[in-house]
Design a protein around this motif. Structure first.
Motif, PDB file in Angstrom:
ATOM      1  N   PHE A 427      16.783 -34.467   2.373  1.00 26.91           N
ATOM      2  CA  PHE A 427      16.843 -33.106   1.845  1.00 26.91           C
ATOM      3  C   PHE A 427      15.595 -32.824   1.016  1.00 26.91           C
ATOM      4  CE2 PHE A 427      21.262 -34.390   2.477  1.00 26.91           C
ATOM      5  CZ  PHE A 427      21.724 -33.322   3.228  1.00 26.91           C
ATOM      6  N   VAL A 428      15.160 -31.567   1.054  1.00 31.99           N
ATOM      7  CA  VAL A 428      14.023 -31.157   0.213  1.00 31.99           C
ATOM      8  C   VAL A 428      14.349 -29.826  -0.466  1.00 31.99           C
ATOM      9  CG1 VAL A 428      12.194 -32.342   1.506  1.00 31.99           C
ATOM     10  CG2 VAL A 428      12.887 -30.024   2.194  1.00 31.99           C
ATOM     11  N   LEU A 429      13.640 -29.578  -1.544  1.00 31.71           N
ATOM     12  CA  LEU A 429      13.768 -28.316  -2.281  1.00 31.71           C
ATOM     13  C   LEU A 429      12.803 -27.316  -1.652  1.00 31.71           C
ATOM     14  CD1 LEU A 429      14.760 -26.722  -4.856  1.00 31.71           C
ATOM     15  CD2 LEU A 429      12.782 -27.698  -6.026  1.00 31.71           C
ATOM     16  N   GLU A 430      13.354 -26.186  -1.185  1.00 36.03           N
ATOM     17  CA  GLU A 430      12.497 -25.150  -0.569  1.00 36.03           C
ATOM     18  C   GLU A 430      11.888 -24.246  -1.626  1.00 36.03           C
ATOM     19  OE1 GLU A 430      11.836 -25.294   2.926  1.00 36.03           O
ATOM     20  OE2 GLU A 430      13.218 -23.677   3.502  1.00 36.03           O
ATOM     21  N   GLU A 436      16.972 -18.235 -10.635  1.00 37.99           N
ATOM     22  CA  GLU A 436      17.054 -19.693 -10.876  1.00 37.99           C
ATOM     23  C   GLU A 436      17.991 -20.382  -9.890  1.00 37.99           C
ATOM     24  OE1 GLU A 436      15.523 -21.593 -13.453  1.00 37.99           O
ATOM     25  OE2 GLU A 436      14.370 -19.856 -14.091  1.00 37.99           O
ATOM     26  N   ARG A 437      18.165 -19.795  -8.704  1.00 34.39           N
ATOM     27  CA  ARG A 437      18.983 -20.470  -7.691  1.00 34.39           C
ATOM     28  C   ARG A 437      18.065 -21.346  -6.858  1.00 34.39           C
ATOM     29  NH1 ARG A 437      23.565 -16.332  -5.679  1.00 34.39           N
ATOM     30  NH2 ARG A 437      23.632 -15.109  -7.568  1.00 34.39           N
ATOM     31  N   ARG A 438      18.548 -22.540  -6.597  1.00 34.73           N
ATOM     32  CA  ARG A 438      17.713 -23.525  -5.892  1.00 34.73           C
ATOM     33  C   ARG A 438      18.104 -23.549  -4.410  1.00 34.73           C
ATOM     34  NH1 ARG A 438      15.641 -26.378 -10.316  1.00 34.73           N
ATOM     35  NH2 ARG A 438      14.871 -28.150  -9.117  1.00 34.73           N
ATOM     36  N   ASN A 439      17.103 -23.505  -3.564  1.00 37.69           N
ATOM     37  CA  ASN A 439      17.366 -23.527  -2.116  1.00 37.69           C
ATOM     38  C   ASN A 439      16.915 -24.860  -1.535  1.00 37.69           C
ATOM     39  OD1 ASN A 439      18.293 -20.808  -1.938  1.00 37.69           O
ATOM     40  ND2 ASN A 439      16.166 -20.201  -2.313  1.00 37.69           N
ATOM     41  N   TYR A 440      17.838 -25.485  -0.836  1.00 35.57           N
ATOM     42  CA  TYR A 440      17.553 -26.809  -0.270  1.00 35.57           C
ATOM     43  C   TYR A 440      17.640 -26.764   1.246  1.00 35.57           C
ATOM     44  CZ  TYR A 440      18.225 -28.502  -5.055  1.00 35.57           C
ATOM     45  OH  TYR A 440      18.110 -28.722  -6.398  1.00 35.57           O
ATOM     46  N   ARG A 441      16.966 -27.707   1.886  1.00 30.07           N
ATOM     47  CA  ARG A 441      16.949 -27.761   3.352  1.00 30.07           C
ATOM     48  C   ARG A 441      16.963 -29.226   3.778  1.00 30.07           C
ATOM     49  NH1 ARG A 441      12.627 -27.896   7.270  1.00 30.07           N
ATOM     50  NH2 ARG A 441      11.069 -28.000   5.632  1.00 30.07           N
ATOM     51  N   PHE A 442      17.604 -29.476   4.927  1.00 30.57           N
ATOM     52  CA  PHE A 442      17.605 -30.838   5.478  1.00 30.57           C
ATOM     53  C   PHE A 442      16.490 -30.952   6.509  1.00 30.57           C
ATOM     54  CE2 PHE A 442      19.267 -34.100   8.500  1.00 30.57           C
ATOM     55  CZ  PHE A 442      19.182 -35.166   7.625  1.00 30.57           C
ATOM     56  N   ILE A 443      15.668 -31.990   6.389  1.00 31.69           N
ATOM     57  CA  ILE A 443      14.639 -32.233   7.411  1.00 31.69           C
ATOM     58  C   ILE A 443      15.211 -33.254   8.380  1.00 31.69           C
ATOM     59  CG2 ILE A 443      12.279 -33.040   7.845  1.00 31.69           C
ATOM     60  CD1 ILE A 443      11.481 -32.126   5.125  1.00 31.69           C
ATOM     61  N   GLU A 444      15.307 -32.891   9.633  1.00 29.78           N
ATOM     62  CA  GLU A 444      15.943 -33.746  10.642  1.00 29.78           C
ATOM     63  C   GLU A 444      15.219 -35.090  10.780  1.00 29.78           C
ATOM     64  OE1 GLU A 444      18.728 -33.369  12.134  1.00 29.78           O
ATOM     65  OE2 GLU A 444      19.155 -31.306  11.490  1.00 29.78           O
ATOM     66  N   TYR A 445      15.917 -36.042  11.413  1.00 29.04           N
ATOM     67  CA  TYR A 445      15.369 -37.397  11.549  1.00 29.04           C
ATOM     68  C   TYR A 445      14.091 -37.405  12.397  1.00 29.04           C
ATOM     69  CZ  TYR A 445      19.642 -38.745   9.291  1.00 29.04           C
ATOM     70  OH  TYR A 445      20.643 -38.868   8.380  1.00 29.04           O
ATOM     71  N   GLY A 446      14.042 -36.587  13.396  1.00 28.17           N
ATOM     72  CA  GLY A 446      12.825 -36.344  14.175  1.00 28.17           C
ATOM     73  C   GLY A 446      12.243 -37.509  14.924  1.00 28.17           C
TER      74      GLY A 446
END
Ligand code: CAA
Length: 446
Positions: A427-430, A436-446
């Protein structure tokens, strides 16, 4: 009457560790700060410091460690009843790291997949991970876990002012523990945990401060005093419950010490304090010179040799503490997760040495500034090698990025233009929006 405790076993069944890929090598650091590399390598014991990338925070590290634990064990969300998170780097005064973590995990498992999971964020500097583990463990022993396992996650970023003496003890990472009945890695001993607490200003981070206020030398004194006090309580309880039969050469009943390690040398300092206490106590117990007394009363030459070995703390250190410092030396301080990084290091280190550690007793010595210590123990299970597979710590240290001092300082100051490391399966912080809302995203295994 000695207290006899029986019942089911519960404890740590598996461990997953997440360490950010960027790191500062101690030679680069020494050159940049004009410090002798020997001081860092030998005086402190540090070889590398993990530094969080610009798109990582304590929530991304917690969620990634959790996901890795679940994937590794083929766990579905319904197998988990509770997710506990310990940190001293919370992201919000109210919203717990748990909410962010659940949100990220549900990006993978689907909305509401973990809605049934209880848990909260715990804080007491570095010691709170031990309390979170203890809470989940006692819940299982009390039969209040609805037949489900718990996950305890410790996630922290140890960040000090640039140029301060704490700077070379920095580190970052998250450790996720799977806690359940009949655990493969370690069954915790019952009736022996011991703790102390007092009001100290050794290390603290007032609201709004990005880095802690550190009273370095005083913090070392607080650590060794509190850990020694909690260890004395642990010893008393271990004798009362007959976990250990005799106080004579008590240290020989312990195979490994897993200390909270703000830096590797701390393990040696704390051990020396404990051994000094033990040795004085033993000497005071006998009026006659130690050896002749032991020959008369004990008659066991092997036990006598063990006691004499205590005088040589170097030998005890090599055997019972050194295997635990591997992680701290290559990662730095990870605050709440540090004591479990020590456990993972023991397992990986002894596997590399081809030693069978099933049945060995480990004592955990957890310390949190402010200040408190908790000491407890457990026994390594037969299934630990199966759980560890090719290693617990080692996979977390693969493909790291050695960064320059300029890159490190930009990350430290929050001025890095882009992330340093390439990422997969995490997971990374977008970004953080105007509310002040934090948006996160999953980076696939790739
Ligand atoms: N070669 C070999 N060794 C050398 C050397 C050289 N050239 N030069 C110095 N050393 C040795 C010193 O002799 C000393 O060894 P001893 O501790 O065995 O005496 C060691 O290197 C450290 O040097 P200093 O005494 O000069 O200490 P320092 O000013 O560098 O500060 C510190 C050390 C206090 C730990 C500092 O790094 C600090 O404040 N760290 C943050 C606070 C901390 O981690 N405290 C630990 C307890 S609190 C806790 O555990 C909670 C937590 O996680 C923060």
């Amino acid at each position: 009457m000695p207290l006899k405790i029986r019942g089911m076993n519960a404890g740590i069944d598996d461990i997953a560790i997440f360490i950010p890929k960027p790191y500062v090598h101690y030679m680069d650091f020494a050159a940049a700060r004009g410090i002798s590399p020997e001081k860092l390598e030998k005086g402190i014991g540090v070889k590398a410091m993990a530094i969080p990338d610009s798109d990582e925070d304590t929530a991304t590290m917690a969620a990634t460690a959790c996901l890795r634990l679940m994937k590794k064990n083929n766990l579905s969300p319904k197998d988990i009843g509770r997710i506990e998170i310990a940190t001293e780097c919370g992201l919000d005064q109210s919203k717990a790291l748990n909410s962010y973590t659940i949100g990220m995990l549900e990006q993978v498992y689907g909305k509401w997949a973990l809605a049934h999971c209880g848990g909260r964020e715990s804080k007491f500097a570095c010691v709170s991970g031990s309390w979170a583990l203890r809470d989940c463990w006692t819940e299982i022993l009390a039969g209040e876990n609805n037949g489900k396992a718990s996950i305890v996650v410790m996630s922290d970023i140890a960040k000090y002012d640039i140029g301060s003496p704490g700077e070379y003890t920095q580190g970052a990472g998250a450790v996720a523990l799977l806690v359940k009945e009949s655990p493969r890695i370690i069954s915790l001993d019952r009736g022996v945990a011991s703790w102390v607490i007092s009001d100290d200003y050794d290390f603290y981070r007032p609201h709004g401060h990005k880095t802690p206020v550190v009273n370095g030398k005083y913090s070392l004194d607080c650590y060794v005093e509190q850990v020694a006090r909690a260890f004395a309580g642990f010893k008393r309880k271990a004798l009362e419950t007959r976990l250990v039969r005799t106080g004579l050469n008590f240290i020989s009943a312990i195979d490994y010490f897993a200390f909270h390690l703000p830096f590797p040398k701390m393990g040696r300092k704390a051990l020396e304090r404990i051994l000094a206490e033990e040795y004085v106590e033993e000497k005071m117990a006998f009026e006659a010179p130690l050896i002749s007394y032991l020959r008369e009363t004990h008659g066991d030459e092997r036990a006598i040799k063990e006691i004499l070995k205590l005088k040589n703390s170097e030998a005890v250190f090599r055997q019972k503490v050194e295997p635990s410092v591997l992680g701290c030396a290559h990662v730095g301080n990870i605050y709440t997760g540090s004591v479990f990084l020590s456990l993972a290091s023991i397992i990986d280190n002894e596997r590399l040495e081809r030693k069978d550690i099933a049945g060995k007793r480990i004592v955990f010595l957890s310390y949190g500034s402010g200040s408190s210590a908790v000491v407890y123990s457990g026994v390594i299970g037969k299934g630990h090698a199966d759980a560890a597979g090719k290693g617990i710590l080692m996979p977390a240290l693969e493909n790291r990025n050695r960064i320059s001092i300029e890159q490190y300082e930009a990350l430290h100051k929050g001025e890095a233009k882009a992330p340093v490391a390439e990422k997969r399966g995490q997971f990374v912080l977008e970004g953080v929006d105007g509310n002040e809302r934090r948006n996160y995203r999953f980076i696939e295994y790739g």
